[in-house]
Motif scaffolding. Sequence first.
Motif, PDB file in Angstrom:
ATOM      1  N   ASP A  74       2.173  -3.114  -3.383  1.00 53.52           N
ATOM      2  CA  ASP A  74       2.187  -1.652  -3.282  1.00 53.52           C
ATOM      3  C   ASP A  74       0.800  -1.075  -3.545  1.00 53.52           C
ATOM      4  O   ASP A  74       0.351  -0.155  -2.840  1.00 53.52           O
ATOM      5  CB  ASP A  74       3.199  -1.062  -4.270  1.00 53.52           C
ATOM      6  CG  ASP A  74       4.644  -1.387  -3.909  1.00 53.52           C
ATOM      7  OD1 ASP A  74       4.896  -1.757  -2.742  1.00 53.52           O
ATOM      8  OD2 ASP A  74       5.504  -1.287  -4.797  1.00 53.52           O
ATOM      9  N   ALA A  75       0.112  -1.617  -4.564  1.00 49.88           N
ATOM     10  CA  ALA A  75      -1.226  -1.126  -4.887  1.00 49.88           C
ATOM     11  C   ALA A  75      -2.209  -1.443  -3.766  1.00 49.88           C
ATOM     12  O   ALA A  75      -3.088  -0.626  -3.442  1.00 49.88           O
ATOM     13  CB  ALA A  75      -1.699  -1.758  -6.202  1.00 49.88           C
ATOM     14  N   LEU A  76      -2.062  -2.610  -3.154  1.00 50.20           N
ATOM     15  CA  LEU A  76      -2.950  -2.998  -2.059  1.00 50.20           C
ATOM     16  C   LEU A  76      -2.758  -2.059  -0.865  1.00 50.20           C
ATOM     17  O   LEU A  76      -3.730  -1.596  -0.256  1.00 50.20           O
ATOM     18  CB  LEU A  76      -2.659  -4.439  -1.653  1.00 50.20           C
ATOM     19  CG  LEU A  76      -3.707  -5.126  -0.778  1.00 50.20           C
ATOM     20  CD1 LEU A  76      -4.951  -5.434  -1.592  1.00 50.20           C
ATOM     21  CD2 LEU A  76      -3.130  -6.409  -0.176  1.00 50.20           C
ATOM     22  N   ILE A  77      -1.509  -1.763  -0.531  1.00 52.76           N
ATOM     23  CA  ILE A  77      -1.234  -0.871   0.592  1.00 52.76           C
ATOM     24  C   ILE A  77      -1.713   0.546   0.288  1.00 52.76           C
ATOM     25  O   ILE A  77      -2.257   1.241   1.155  1.00 52.76           O
ATOM     26  CB  ILE A  77       0.267  -0.882   0.932  1.00 52.76           C
ATOM     27  CG1 ILE A  77       0.674  -2.269   1.443  1.00 52.76           C
ATOM     28  CG2 ILE A  77       0.601   0.171   1.968  1.00 52.76           C
ATOM     29  CD1 ILE A  77      -0.064  -2.738   2.673  1.00 52.76           C
ATOM     30  N   GLU A  78      -1.524   0.966  -0.960  1.00 51.59           N
ATOM     31  CA  GLU A  78      -1.974   2.311  -1.335  1.00 51.59           C
ATOM     32  C   GLU A  78      -3.493   2.439  -1.170  1.00 51.59           C
ATOM     33  O   GLU A  78      -3.991   3.482  -0.714  1.00 51.59           O
ATOM     34  CB  GLU A  78      -1.575   2.614  -2.771  1.00 51.59           C
ATOM     35  CG  GLU A  78      -1.981   4.005  -3.234  1.00 51.59           C
ATOM     36  CD  GLU A  78      -1.537   4.304  -4.652  1.00 51.59           C
ATOM     37  OE1 GLU A  78      -1.890   5.397  -5.154  1.00 51.59           O
ATOM     38  OE2 GLU A  78      -0.845   3.468  -5.278  1.00 51.59           O
ATOM     39  N   ARG A  79      -4.214   1.381  -1.507  1.00 54.21           N
ATOM     40  CA  ARG A  79      -5.679   1.462  -1.439  1.00 54.21           C
ATOM     41  C   ARG A  79      -6.209   1.218  -0.028  1.00 54.21           C
ATOM     42  O   ARG A  79      -7.155   1.880   0.407  1.00 54.21           O
ATOM     43  CB  ARG A  79      -6.301   0.453  -2.393  1.00 54.21           C
ATOM     44  CG  ARG A  79      -7.829   0.586  -2.444  1.00 54.21           C
ATOM     45  CD  ARG A  79      -8.448  -0.343  -3.464  1.00 54.21           C
ATOM     46  NE  ARG A  79      -9.884  -0.110  -3.570  1.00 54.21           N
ATOM     47  CZ  ARG A  79     -10.469   0.577  -4.539  1.00 54.21           C
ATOM     48  NH1 ARG A  79      -9.734   1.122  -5.504  1.00 54.21           N
ATOM     49  NH2 ARG A  79     -11.787   0.735  -4.552  1.00 54.21           N
ATOM     50  N   TYR A  80      -5.598   0.272   0.707  1.00 51.98           N
ATOM     51  CA  TYR A  80      -6.190  -0.145   1.979  1.00 51.98           C
ATOM     52  C   TYR A  80      -5.301   0.136   3.207  1.00 51.98           C
ATOM     53  O   TYR A  80      -5.737  -0.127   4.326  1.00 51.98           O
ATOM     54  CB  TYR A  80      -6.490  -1.648   1.946  1.00 51.98           C
ATOM     55  CG  TYR A  80      -7.491  -2.043   0.903  1.00 51.98           C
ATOM     56  CD1 TYR A  80      -8.841  -1.741   1.047  1.00 51.98           C
ATOM     57  CD2 TYR A  80      -7.090  -2.735  -0.245  1.00 51.98           C
ATOM     58  CE1 TYR A  80      -9.774  -2.117   0.085  1.00 51.98           C
ATOM     59  CE2 TYR A  80      -8.013  -3.121  -1.208  1.00 51.98           C
ATOM     60  CZ  TYR A  80      -9.351  -2.801  -1.038  1.00 51.98           C
ATOM     61  OH  TYR A  80     -10.268  -3.177  -1.997  1.00 51.98           O
TER      62      TYR A  80
END
Length: 266
Positions: A74-80
């Motif tokens: 989720d954090a990866l998708i939120e950032r990238y």
Amino acid sequence: MPDEPVENISGGTDGGSEARFATGDPETRAEAVVDALGDIYWQKAYGGRDAFPCLVRTILSQNTSDVASQPAFDALIERYGGEGDLAATLAAADRDVVAEVIQPAGLYNQKSRVIQEAAEAILADFGDAAAFDSFVREGDPEAVRERLLELRGVGPKTADCVLLFSGGRGGVFPVDTHVHRIARRMGLAPPDADHEGVRAALEAAVPTEKCGFGHTAMIQFGREYCSARNPSCLDGPEACPLADRCDRVGVDSGAGTVVDPADSDG
């Protein structure tokens, strides 16, 4: 039967779609077990997830739990994962930052390298994530699997999860640690079978359209009933809903002991 959990099982969020399968007597023990799991949990059809995010999600799930890997994804998708091609964005990202973002998933330095190298390979071979997605959905399944396995850090379970959850390919039964343990403990595969041996046994014995929900439901069953060290059957056969279908290889209820099926005397 209960709905598939939202955060779940080899695929992260967004479970499969409801599906109905032909009724009738199962032709193999493995099919009977999968039918019973479908009665306990869910019967779903899978496919339709974007291939590259599915690949990333499954890489993050390696050697850890959904509790750890889902927040990292989720954090990866939120950032990238904003506008643009996710593969291109991740390929160009600072690896140390990627590693920091996915830290909750564990092995973050290794996984950041695997993800970025996969993104670079996909861009080199297909041009963008959309073309890779088309290849996964429409290409020959064996060719897709072979190409996925060529990616550094991508093993059979990861490749099969992409084929199942993105490509929607029938007849694919990914084997994780739960499936590997349960299939051998129940006697659905030889006790000394490796992951590929278990996959071959299950895919040969379970109808094409049932492999997907067999995989996800067997994982849930492993979490709730058939754990590695303390399976429910140690409390007696009445404690396990599949006790009458299980050989309990490696489980000695009388002595209260459990060993890997490969280490069992029979």
